[in-house]
Design a protein around this motif. Structure first.
Motif, PDB file in Angstrom:
ATOM      1  N   ARG A  36      -2.400  -8.587  10.133  1.00 32.36           N
ATOM      2  CA  ARG A  36      -2.848  -7.338   9.539  1.00 32.36           C
ATOM      3  C   ARG A  36      -1.962  -6.157   9.899  1.00 32.36           C
ATOM      4  O   ARG A  36      -2.260  -5.031   9.536  1.00 32.36           O
ATOM      5  CB  ARG A  36      -4.275  -7.042   9.976  1.00 32.36           C
ATOM      6  N   ARG A  38       1.006  -5.270   8.840  1.00 28.40           N
ATOM      7  CA  ARG A  38       1.627  -4.599   7.701  1.00 28.40           C
ATOM      8  C   ARG A  38       0.662  -3.632   7.028  1.00 28.40           C
ATOM      9  O   ARG A  38       1.000  -2.501   6.713  1.00 28.40           O
ATOM     10  CB  ARG A  38       2.122  -5.630   6.688  1.00 28.40           C
ATOM     11  N   GLY A  39      -0.551  -4.096   6.833  1.00 25.16           N
ATOM     12  CA  GLY A  39      -1.561  -3.215   6.241  1.00 25.16           C
ATOM     13  C   GLY A  39      -1.887  -2.048   7.146  1.00 25.16           C
ATOM     14  O   GLY A  39      -2.125  -0.933   6.683  1.00 25.16           O
ATOM     15  N   ARG A  40      -1.878  -2.295   8.444  1.00 30.03           N
ATOM     16  CA  ARG A  40      -2.153  -1.212   9.391  1.00 30.03           C
ATOM     17  C   ARG A  40      -1.035  -0.174   9.369  1.00 30.03           C
ATOM     18  O   ARG A  40      -1.293   1.027   9.420  1.00 30.03           O
ATOM     19  CB  ARG A  40      -2.331  -1.780  10.784  1.00 30.03           C
ATOM     20  N   ARG A  41       0.214  -0.647   9.271  1.00 26.38           N
ATOM     21  CA  ARG A  41       1.338   0.295   9.194  1.00 26.38           C
ATOM     22  C   ARG A  41       1.233   1.156   7.943  1.00 26.38           C
ATOM     23  O   ARG A  41       1.489   2.360   7.983  1.00 26.38           O
ATOM     24  CB  ARG A  41       2.660  -0.458   9.213  1.00 26.38           C
ATOM     25  N   ALA A  42       0.868   0.532   6.844  1.00 27.91           N
ATOM     26  CA  ALA A  42       0.708   1.298   5.602  1.00 27.91           C
ATOM     27  C   ALA A  42      -0.418   2.315   5.754  1.00 27.91           C
ATOM     28  O   ALA A  42      -0.311   3.456   5.278  1.00 27.91           O
ATOM     29  CB  ALA A  42       0.426   0.366   4.432  1.00 27.91           C
ATOM     30  N   GLY A  43      -1.476   1.934   6.435  1.00 31.16           N
ATOM     31  CA  GLY A  43      -2.568   2.871   6.681  1.00 31.16           C
ATOM     32  C   GLY A  43      -2.146   4.022   7.567  1.00 31.16           C
ATOM     33  O   GLY A  43      -2.560   5.168   7.356  1.00 31.16           O
ATOM     34  N   GLU A  45       0.893   5.216   7.783  1.00 23.41           N
ATOM     35  CA  GLU A  45       1.745   6.090   6.977  1.00 23.41           C
ATOM     36  C   GLU A  45       0.910   6.975   6.059  1.00 23.41           C
ATOM     37  O   GLU A  45       1.206   8.166   5.890  1.00 23.41           O
ATOM     38  CB  GLU A  45       2.724   5.253   6.156  1.00 23.41           C
ATOM     39  N   ALA A  46      -0.133   6.402   5.486  1.00 22.48           N
ATOM     40  CA  ALA A  46      -1.006   7.201   4.625  1.00 22.48           C
ATOM     41  C   ALA A  46      -1.720   8.283   5.433  1.00 22.48           C
ATOM     42  O   ALA A  46      -1.867   9.424   4.971  1.00 22.48           O
ATOM     43  CB  ALA A  46      -2.027   6.300   3.938  1.00 22.48           C
ATOM     44  N   CYS A  49       0.719  11.119   6.065  1.00 28.68           N
ATOM     45  CA  CYS A  49       0.866  11.977   4.885  1.00 28.68           C
ATOM     46  C   CYS A  49      -0.361  12.883   4.719  1.00 28.68           C
ATOM     47  O   CYS A  49      -0.236  14.062   4.380  1.00 28.68           O
ATOM     48  CB  CYS A  49       1.056  11.130   3.631  1.00 28.68           C
TER      49      CYS A  49
END
Length: 155
Positions: A36, A38-43, A45-46, A49
């Motif tokens: 998980r 990769r999904g955590r990194r995307a979270g 980053e969001a 922002c």
């Protein structure tokens, strides 16, 4: 046909139980399994922002921004706790109720628009000729045909 409402009711109850359990149990562990990440990194980053947008629009001060960005750099996101979590669950149920009420209202309006007034009649079936006529169609009924006007008058 009755299985669909039962299934929908069961899904609603399961969702309510799931939300209640998530509200009452402690947060998930801070270090998730590698699948998980990769999904955590995307979270993260969001969230970065989102924090930047809050800071640019003046909704948080510089100290709060630095504290939250430092937490993000360590891989921690702050999750709503206490009253915030409660209010988010209430908001979710309120939104779902409003959507459901709107859908039911639209369905009722559609049904009302599609229904025609009056009795339904089959165009191919002939009308029964031997049916007795209603008194309003034949005119007034005399007392001899209808019987006595009151029980005392006949005795």
């Amino acid at each position: 046909m009755s299985a669909i409402p039962v299934l929908l009711g069961a899904l609603l109850v399961a969702g309510a139980v799931y939300d209640t359990v998530r509200l009452l149990t402690p947060a998930e562990p801070r270090w998730p399994p590698p699948t998980r990440l990769r999904g955590r990194r995307a979270g993260l980053e969001a969230a970065e922002c989102w924090l930047t947008g809050l800071r640019l629009h003046g909704r948080i001060d510089a100290a709060t921004y630095r504290r939250r960005m430092a937490a993000l750099a360590r891989g921690r996101r702050t999750s709503p706790t206490g009253r915030q979590a409660y209010l988010s669950v209430v908001h979710g149920y309120t939104t779902a109720f409003q959507w459901g009420a709107g859908i039911l209202t639209a369905g009722a309006a559609l049904c009302a628009a599609l229904l025609r007034p009056g009795h339904l009649r089959c165009k191919d079936a002939p009308r029964a000729a031997s049916a007795p006529a209603r008194p309003s169609e034949t005119g007034p009924v005399s007392e001899t045909e209808a019987g006595p006007a009151s029980p005392a008058a006949g005795s």
